[in-house]
Design an enzyme around this catalytic site. Structure first.
Site, mmCIF file in Angstrom:
data_model
loop_
_atom_site.group_PDB
_atom_site.id
_atom_site.type_symbol
_atom_site.label_atom_id
_atom_site.label_comp_id
_atom_site.label_asym_id
_atom_site.label_seq_id
_atom_site.Cartn_x
_atom_site.Cartn_y
_atom_site.Cartn_z
ATOM 1 N N THR A 45 0.869 -1.188 0.000
ATOM 2 C CA THR A 45 0.000 0.000 0.000
ATOM 3 C C THR A 45 0.902 1.233 0.000
ATOM 4 O O THR A 45 1.356 1.666 -1.048
ATOM 5 C CB THR A 45 -0.971 -0.007 1.197
ATOM 6 O OG1 THR A 45 -0.245 -0.261 2.407
ATOM 7 C CG2 THR A 45 -2.034 -1.077 1.020
ATOM 8 N N LYS A 64 4.130 -6.919 4.013
ATOM 9 C CA LYS A 64 3.857 -5.528 3.706
ATOM 10 C C LYS A 64 3.500 -4.827 5.004
ATOM 11 O O LYS A 64 2.952 -5.419 5.931
ATOM 12 C CB LYS A 64 2.735 -5.366 2.674
ATOM 13 C CG LYS A 64 1.350 -5.867 3.081
ATOM 14 C CD LYS A 64 0.508 -4.946 3.926
ATOM 15 C CE LYS A 64 0.335 -3.589 3.307
ATOM 16 N NZ LYS A 64 -0.527 -2.711 4.217
ATOM 17 N N THR A 116 -1.543 -2.792 10.441
ATOM 18 C CA THR A 116 -1.834 -2.863 9.017
ATOM 19 C C THR A 116 -0.624 -3.453 8.321
ATOM 20 O O THR A 116 0.115 -2.804 7.610
ATOM 21 C CB THR A 116 -2.244 -1.519 8.405
ATOM 22 O OG1 THR A 116 -2.619 -1.742 7.055
ATOM 23 C CG2 THR A 116 -1.179 -0.479 8.486
ATOM 24 N N GLU A 145 5.934 4.855 7.463
ATOM 25 C CA GLU A 145 5.540 6.013 6.646
ATOM 26 C C GLU A 145 6.303 7.265 7.070
ATOM 27 O O GLU A 145 6.230 7.699 8.220
ATOM 28 C CB GLU A 145 4.032 6.246 6.765
ATOM 29 C CG GLU A 145 3.233 5.163 6.065
ATOM 30 C CD GLU A 145 1.748 5.254 6.313
ATOM 31 O OE1 GLU A 145 0.992 4.645 5.534
ATOM 32 O OE2 GLU A 145 1.327 5.909 7.268
ATOM 33 N N ASN A 161 -0.520 10.575 5.583
ATOM 34 C CA ASN A 161 -1.801 10.151 6.147
ATOM 35 C C ASN A 161 -2.890 11.200 6.065
ATOM 36 O O ASN A 161 -4.065 10.876 6.176
ATOM 37 C CB ASN A 161 -1.591 9.705 7.593
ATOM 38 C CG ASN A 161 -0.973 8.334 7.666
ATOM 39 O OD1 ASN A 161 -1.645 7.322 7.468
ATOM 40 N ND2 ASN A 161 0.337 8.281 7.893
ATOM 41 N N THR A 207 -7.522 10.380 -0.419
ATOM 42 C CA THR A 207 -7.807 11.291 -1.518
ATOM 43 C C THR A 207 -6.590 11.562 -2.389
ATOM 44 O O THR A 207 -6.694 12.190 -3.419
ATOM 45 C CB THR A 207 -8.325 12.618 -0.969
ATOM 46 O OG1 THR A 207 -7.380 13.151 -0.033
ATOM 47 C CG2 THR A 207 -9.660 12.437 -0.283
#
Length: 410
Positions: free
Chosen positions: A160, A186, A197, A283, A405, A410
């Site tokens: 992702t 992942k 996640t 991230e 994030n 979007t």
């Protein structure tokens, strides 16, 4: 940084390449079916024969539809032959339609590859709340060809917000047979101890008794995948799955087998390596952080304290800014919920001692700052109260984490 099994590598051969398709009888691949704009988004792992299967799952009470379906598959015979994973859409919080779509995906891929339906597991990761585009999923499944497989495509198809693929493979010798254990994973954000996640897939050609395989996975997971955190959020979808197809033709492995400890060490090495890769790829992360706690009253206390430190936003931001702010570390120890003797604690950044007997000691700010500018940081806490120990992994917290994030959907 040290590893909990570095000293045992002599009996474990780490392969320079390879992942889930490295063990005998396994194939893996991935393709683009249209969930994402152009990147691979549908991956699969296939075993030539049914494999003993075991899994551990997210502790989030909102378990996604594919987890429910996969648990049902494993429950039938404790065996799997295929895992299908899509990325881009999590199929979580999708109600009855989402559950029906997960069942439909399992049925379609089982029919396509001509295996019993309960030998297939389905996995999803991505945005929560959206329904799977079943026409695209169906078309993607029809494109799966076991003669056209490339495990690097599987590794890409499950990602992702990850920036790199994550894979590892090792070999050990059991009963005079070469046994291979491979893995892929992942995970980049929404990662917190007790699943997150993240998805972990482990394959082996070892012949293993399923009941003991599950117990080994649980024990190893508690010391590896459950000891990483990126941001303190536990997701809805995630699991670690292991498949053992027995094609190495060793005698059945169980707790009573003389080589059982070696197999568990191999499983732990694969799991720990993947865990550290996930932590390093957090991230917006710029640094891998390892927190080692020793001298605790027991291992459980050490785990709780190491998780508290590596999960502290203030510790993470201090590391990002290369600020040797020892107060944030001892503060995290103090709110970990574990009783400690504050006058015995010792804290070090790498080899630089910054706290002794619960009090700050003189150290070179310049040296400590330079150390914190490295890509791998080790925080060492010695409680001097017992033999308990644990290691947790995480990353720093940067401006980019907020950027990623703030616009994830979007």
């Amino acid at each position: 940084m040290t590893s909990m099994i570095d000293q045992e590598k002599a009996s474990i051969q780490v392969l320079s390449e390879g992942g889930v398709a490295q063990p005998k009888g396994f194939k893996a691949g991935g393709l683009h079916c249209g969930i994402k704009y152009k990147r691979p988004d549908l991956g699969w792992i296939y075993s030539e024969v049914p494999a003993a299967a075991a899994a551990v799952y997210t502790t989030n009470q909102f378990q996604a539809a594919p987890l429910i379906v996969s648990q049902e598959s494993i429950a039938v015979e404790q065996k799997l032959q295929l895992v299908l994973c899509n990325s881009g859409i999590a199929n979580a919080c999708t109600g009855e339609e989402g559950l029906e779509n997960a069942y439909a995906s399992r049925k379609m891929v089982a029919q396509h590859l001509e295996i019993p339906e309960h030998y297939a597991a389905v996995v999803s990761t991505g945005v929560i709340g959206d329904q799977l585009p079943m026409e695209k999923i169906s078309q993607g499944i029809e494109q799966i060809a076991l003669t056209d497989h490339e495990e690097s495509q599987f590794e890409k198809a499950i990602l992702t917000t990850d920036t790199v693929t994550k894979h590892v493979a090792v070999q050990i010798e059991i009963d005079g047979k070469t046994v291979t254990i491979g893995g892929a994973a992942k995970g980049s954000g929404m990662v917190h101890p007790n699943m997150a996640t993240m998805l972990g897939f482990i394959t082996t050609d070892a012949n293993v008794v399923q009941e003991d395989l599950l117990q080994a996975l649980k024990e190893v997971t508690n010391k590896t995948f459950n000891m990483i955190t990126i941001d303190g959020d536990t997701s809805t979808n995630d699991m670690v799955l292991v498949m053992a197809n027995g094609m190495a033709e060793n005698k059945p492995l169980s707790k009573s087998h003389s080589d059982w400890p070696l197999f568990v060490k191999g499983l732990a090495y694969v799991s720990q390596t993947l865990s550290k890769m996930i932590a390093r790829d957090g991230e917006g992360a710029t640094k891998l952080v390892e927190v080692k706690v020793t001298g605790a009253k027991n291992d459980q206390a050490a785990q709780a304290i190491s998780k508290a430190i590596v999960g502290s936003s203030l510790v993470k931001t201090a590391i990002y800014g290369a600020d040797p702010n020892w107060g944030r570390i001892v503060c995290a120890v103090g709110y970990s919920g574990q009783p400690i003797d504050t006058e015995k604690i010792k804290v070090a950044l790498g080899s630089i001692t910054i706290v002794e007997n619960g009090l700050p000691v003189p150290f070179s700010e310049e040296e400590a700052t330079d150390y914190l500018k490295q890509e791998e940081i080790e925080i060492v806490v010695d409680l001097n109260e017992g033999d308990g120990k644990a290691i947790a992994w995480g990353c720093d917290l940067s401006y980019d984490y907020v950027k990623i994030n703030a616009s994830y959907r979007t």
